[in-house]
Design an enzyme around this catalytic site. Sequence first.
Site, short mmCIF file in Angstrom:
data_model
loop_
_atom_site.label_atom_id
_atom_site.label_comp_id
_atom_site.label_asym_id
_atom_site.label_seq_id
_atom_site.Cartn_x
_atom_site.Cartn_y
_atom_site.Cartn_z
N CYS A 77 0.86 -1.18 0.00
CA CYS A 77 0.00 0.00 0.00
C CYS A 77 0.90 1.23 0.00
CB CYS A 77 -0.87 -0.02 1.26
SG CYS A 77 -1.87 1.47 1.46
N CYS A 188 -0.88 3.60 -6.54
CA CYS A 188 -1.78 2.98 -5.57
C CYS A 188 -2.01 1.55 -6.03
CB CYS A 188 -3.11 3.74 -5.52
SG CYS A 188 -4.40 2.91 -4.56
N1 DGL Z 1 -4.11 0.63 -1.94
C1 DGL Z 1 -3.70 1.76 -1.25
C2 DGL Z 1 -2.47 2.44 -1.80
O1 DGL Z 1 -1.68 1.80 -2.45
C3 DGL Z 1 -4.66 2.69 -0.56
C4 DGL Z 1 -6.07 2.83 -0.98
C5 DGL Z 1 -6.90 3.45 0.13
O2 DGL Z 1 -7.25 2.72 1.05
O3 DGL Z 1 -7.17 4.66 0.09
O4 DGL Z 1 -2.25 3.59 -1.58
#
Ligand code: DGL
Length: 273
Positions: A77, A188
């Site tokens: 993440c 993301c």
């Molecule tokens: N998948 C996440 C990232 O790579 C975050 C998405 C979220 O929960 O806002 O930033």
Amino acid sequence: MPPLSDVRPIGIYDSGAGGLSTLRDIRRALPDEPLVYVADSAHLPYGEKSQEFLERRALAIADYFVSRQVRAIAVACNTATAAAIGTIRAHHPDLVVVGIEPAIKPAAQLSRSGVIGVFATHGTLASPRFAALAQRAAAGVRVVLRPCPDWVMLVENGQLDGDAARAAVDMAATALLDAGADVLVLGCTHFPFLLPLLRERVGPDLPIIEPGPALARQLAYRLRTEAPGLMAPAGYAGGCELLTSGDARRLGEQAMRLLQWALPAERLPATWR
Ligand code: DGL
């Protein structure tokens, strides 16, 4: 070859189902290691949370991984990496801890127009870590930012095509293309699941850099060089467990929808939720 009882899992986590894209990349790079994936779905989206909150969740999830005797943690993440990877490393100096960051550097090197575009969450784009990265890795290049919280929810809800997804992708992509970007960065881990729509919008030739493969390569490299004796033997087929602080059945369905992997999912034990 290590005794089989010495093989320890790798913990991987994200705010939700986005990190499944990274899980897939890690599985390709490390076909035999046992993997434990935690989706912190009860606290999604991370993109709108405070640093303090994300640090607290990072420590709780790292704690759970320690209870499972992991030897490495992959923060799948970008938002959690920006907010909390330093905290995880400080609390667990004995573990290999890798994180994921928008691939600004290769994008800057590829760009001919001198403008690159980054899709990410508000949290990532507003973080001091991202500002430092952009300054270090993209000096002399204009970095145009586009927060896409709506893309996160589309992927969570399994809306990977259809009018709503197409319109959201089109609007964000148009903003970056109009600004002159000739390389796009998916900052993301949810966003690779919208790649087919993005490709449709920008055409076959524009480079789009995905986040997961570099993390998977780095993780595999570190495990193989730092503790080669602990690698699972070829053919070990360590399997993959899915856990969530939210709805377990939903995570199982997301894994099926997003990866076509049929895996049972369980609720994260209450202490760590
Ligand atoms: N998948 C996440 C990232 O790579 C975050 C998405 C979220 O929960 O806002 O930033």
